[in-house]
Design a protein around this motif. Structure first.
Motif, PDB file in Angstrom:
ATOM      1  N   UNK A  55       0.838  -1.207   0.000  1.00 50.39           N
ATOM      2  CA  UNK A  55       0.000   0.000   0.000  1.00 50.39           C
ATOM      3  C   UNK A  55       0.870   1.253   0.000  1.00 50.39           C
ATOM      4  N   UNK A  67       0.147   2.794  -6.416  1.00 51.87           N
ATOM      5  CA  UNK A  67      -0.918   3.765  -6.641  1.00 51.87           C
ATOM      6  C   UNK A  67      -2.198   3.135  -7.138  1.00 51.87           C
ATOM      7  N   UNK A  68      -2.138   1.892  -7.579  1.00 52.66           N
ATOM      8  CA  UNK A  68      -3.360   1.264  -8.093  1.00 52.66           C
ATOM      9  C   UNK A  68      -3.529  -0.105  -7.467  1.00 52.66           C
ATOM     10  N   UNK A 123       5.407   6.104  -0.676  1.00 55.72           N
ATOM     11  CA  UNK A 123       4.387   7.052  -1.095  1.00 55.72           C
ATOM     12  C   UNK A 123       3.768   7.707   0.137  1.00 55.72           C
ATOM     13  N   UNK A 137       2.734  11.882   0.715  1.00 52.46           N
ATOM     14  CA  UNK A 137       1.297  12.026   0.507  1.00 52.46           C
ATOM     15  C   UNK A 137       0.864  13.489   0.559  1.00 52.46           C
ATOM     16  N   UNK A 138      -0.032  13.814  -0.315  1.00 51.29           N
ATOM     17  CA  UNK A 138      -0.491  15.207  -0.375  1.00 51.29           C
ATOM     18  C   UNK A 138      -1.399  15.524   0.798  1.00 51.29           C
TER      19      UNK A 138
END
Lengths: 277, 282
Positions: B220, B224-225, B277, B281-282
């Motif tokens: 995870x 991204x997918x 990721x 993270x945004x």
């Protein structure tokens, strides 16, 4: 396989025929909803014509979300009934419900195109995978909301306005004729709100019927054909200038709405709006 | 080079190691695949509870079946299915919060299991095997059964990919698309139940949740997918199983725990590394 195709063709034609029969697209009759004895909706009745744009306004806890979910067929009312083109919502694939943004897990590992493709699943059937026609519809839906270039973007990287437009694209991919939106403007800045309103304008031209819950009374007045003022009961339903009277607003909001007289008219400057109402 | 090859090949002269490796890789991959949904839906506690609540069924199977693995498996599967659907029903309508209800039931079930097993003479050894697995005791019959169930579970995950995805991401959409939502919810619970039982011999009841959650959590962080997350989770689980089993062979430590520990180290490395990721993270 051929039999399945034939069956789908027959059932779809059946659905189209029903849709053309001139009945109101949404007919809510005497709907009440109670959760554990708490009344969320009380004896609500109204009808919406195809192609209309309806704003549903009312204070927090007025039952706006509940009403939308009942129309979508997600909740079953305690009493009363909902008819979509004369039949129960459960028989329709043409209803799209767009959730409040805070009810979505934005960290799910999905791209924009993945989410929009979900709208096709109802028409695809079990054990089928997206075909060229499905991908074409997804592409076209994304183009219509101005997000064609963001198809491969992870959903966690979207802005609030983009999140809403993605869900509208999903409704388009679903070929929805009835769009139910639960507070799409909450938490969005003005330009993002304008962008959504512009898309809704396009949808109207395509004959899509829209029921939208909002806290923004001014937008409700300026961009919608009719306004439904709700506080568990239906307080008023009609054109904005007929609904937004001081009496009706007071009946809906009690003391929670600030009414300011401006040039001889009463102007509501804000309701009890907050996230997740 | 030759030395490294010897280190790799040496354990393979034992048939039990080869069987153990196959079993560990297959169950690890299977757990990670199904575990992807466990992670995304926040069902880690459910997975843990499910694994533990199988114990009384296993105990009964053990006492009634005279230690036969077949009896253990089928009793375990039956209990797991009952427990999964029971917990599912419990979480849908009830006045208690879901995790409270699960907590009450799973500790009770676990206690019942321990009480039942304690009536057996070889109590300690048996309990250890059930709790922590016995991957080096995997027989050929076990492997065949494992293969069949792994293939079935894999097929269901692939065939119903889009439906399982929709009910997990947006259950309300699933309803407006007029999918049989309840059916797929239960299907997912059954998948997790079957996976837990199939993987029981590798890691046992106590560490099961790690097999479900850890490789999927690592994946995870890096993907991204969903398809990529699934593939990476399976690969990481298979890798952890091999490394863990070799470590257990050479260090003489418990194999199931070694596998879980390896997967945990991989997770920590990825989580703490600046590339994940999660940190961007945004």
């Amino acid at each position: 396989m051929a039999l399945v195709k034939l069956w789908q063709k027959v059932t779809l034609q059946e659905r189209d025929r029903v849709h053309l029969s001139g009945e109101p697209i949404v007919e809510v009759s005497r709907v009440s909803m109670r959760y554990d004895g708490v009344v969320a909706l009380e004896d609500v009745s109204f009808a919406v014509k195809a192609g209309e744009r309806i704003a549903i306004v009312g204070p927090n806890g007025a039952g706006k979300s509940t009403l939308l979910r009942i129309i979508a067929g997600v909740l079953t009312p305690t009493t009363g009934s909902v008819r979509i083109y004369g039949r129960g919502p459960g028989g329709h694939l043409c209803i799209a419900y767009i959730p409040q943004r805070n009810q979505v897990d934005w960290n799910f590992p999905l791209t924009v195109a993945d989410v929009v493709m979900m709208g096709r699943i109802g028409k695809m059937g079990l054990l089928r995978h997206p075909g060229p026609r499905d991908w074409a519809m997804v592409r076209r839906a994304l183009e219509q909301v101005g997000m064609a270039d963001l198809a491969d973007r992870p959903i966690r990287a979207l802005s609030g306005g983009q999140q809403q437009r993605m869900f509208i694209a999903r409704a388009l991919a679903q070929e929805a004729e009835l769009l139910l939106m639960d507070e799409p403007f909450t938490g969005l800045d003005r330009p993002a709100q304008e962008g959504i309103l512009e898309i809704l304008e396009h949808l109207r031209r395509q004959g899509v019927t829209i029921l939208l819950a909002t806290h923004d009374l001014e937008q409700a007045a300026s961009h919608f054909d009719r306004v439904l003022l709700l506080n568990r009961r239906l307080i008023a339903f009609g054109p904005p200038d007929a609904v937004f009277t001081p009496e009706a607003l007071r009946a809906a909001y009690g003391g929670h709405l600030r009414l300011v007289p401006v040039e001889g008219e009463l102007v509501a400057v804000g309701d009890t709006c907050c996230e997740g109402g | 080079m030759g030395e490294a090859l010897r280190v790799l090949l040496d354990p393979l002269q034992y048939a039990f190691m080869v069987r153990g490796l196959i079993a560990a890789v297959v169950t690890g991959g299977l757990c990670a695949l199904v575990g992807t949904y466990v992670v995304l839906r926040g069902m880690a506690f459910f997975g843990d509870a499910l694994a533990h609540s199988i114990l009384p069924g296993l105990a009964l199977g053990y006492l009634l079946g005279g230690g036969s693995r077949d009896a253990l498996f089928w009793w375990g599967l039956g209990t797991a299915i009952l427990a999964a659907l029971g917990i599912g029903a419990l979480s849908r309508g009830g006045r208690l919060k879901e995790d409270t209800a699960i907590g009450v039931l799973f500790a009770g079930a676990m206690a019942l299991g321990v009480v039942l097993i304690s009536t057996s003479r070889s109590y300690a050894v048996d309990l250890t095997h059930l709790l922590f697995g016995d991957v080096l005791g995997v027989g050929e019959g076990d492997l065949i059964r494992l293969g069949i169930f792994a293939a079935l579970i894999f097929a269901v995950v692939v065939l119903f990919y889009k439906e399982l995805l929709v009910i997990s991401f947006d259950p309300v959409l699933a309803v407006t698309l007029r999918l049989p939502t309840r059916l797929f919810e239960n299907l997912l619970l059954l998948l997790i139940a079957a996976t837990v039982v199939v993987a029981l011999q590798t890691v046992g009841v106590a560490l099961m949740v790690a097999m479900l959650v850890t490789p999927a959590a690592t994946a995870y962080l890096l993907t991204r997918r969903l398809p990529a997350m699934m593939a990476l989770a399976v690969a990481l689980a298979a890798l952890s199983s091999v490394v863990g089993l070799y470590a257990s062979y050479y260090a003489g430590v418990a194999s199931g725990a070694a596998i879980v520990l390896t997967a945990t180290v991989v997770f920590l490395v990825v989580r703490l590394a600046p590339i994940s990721r999660g940190s961007s993270r945004a």
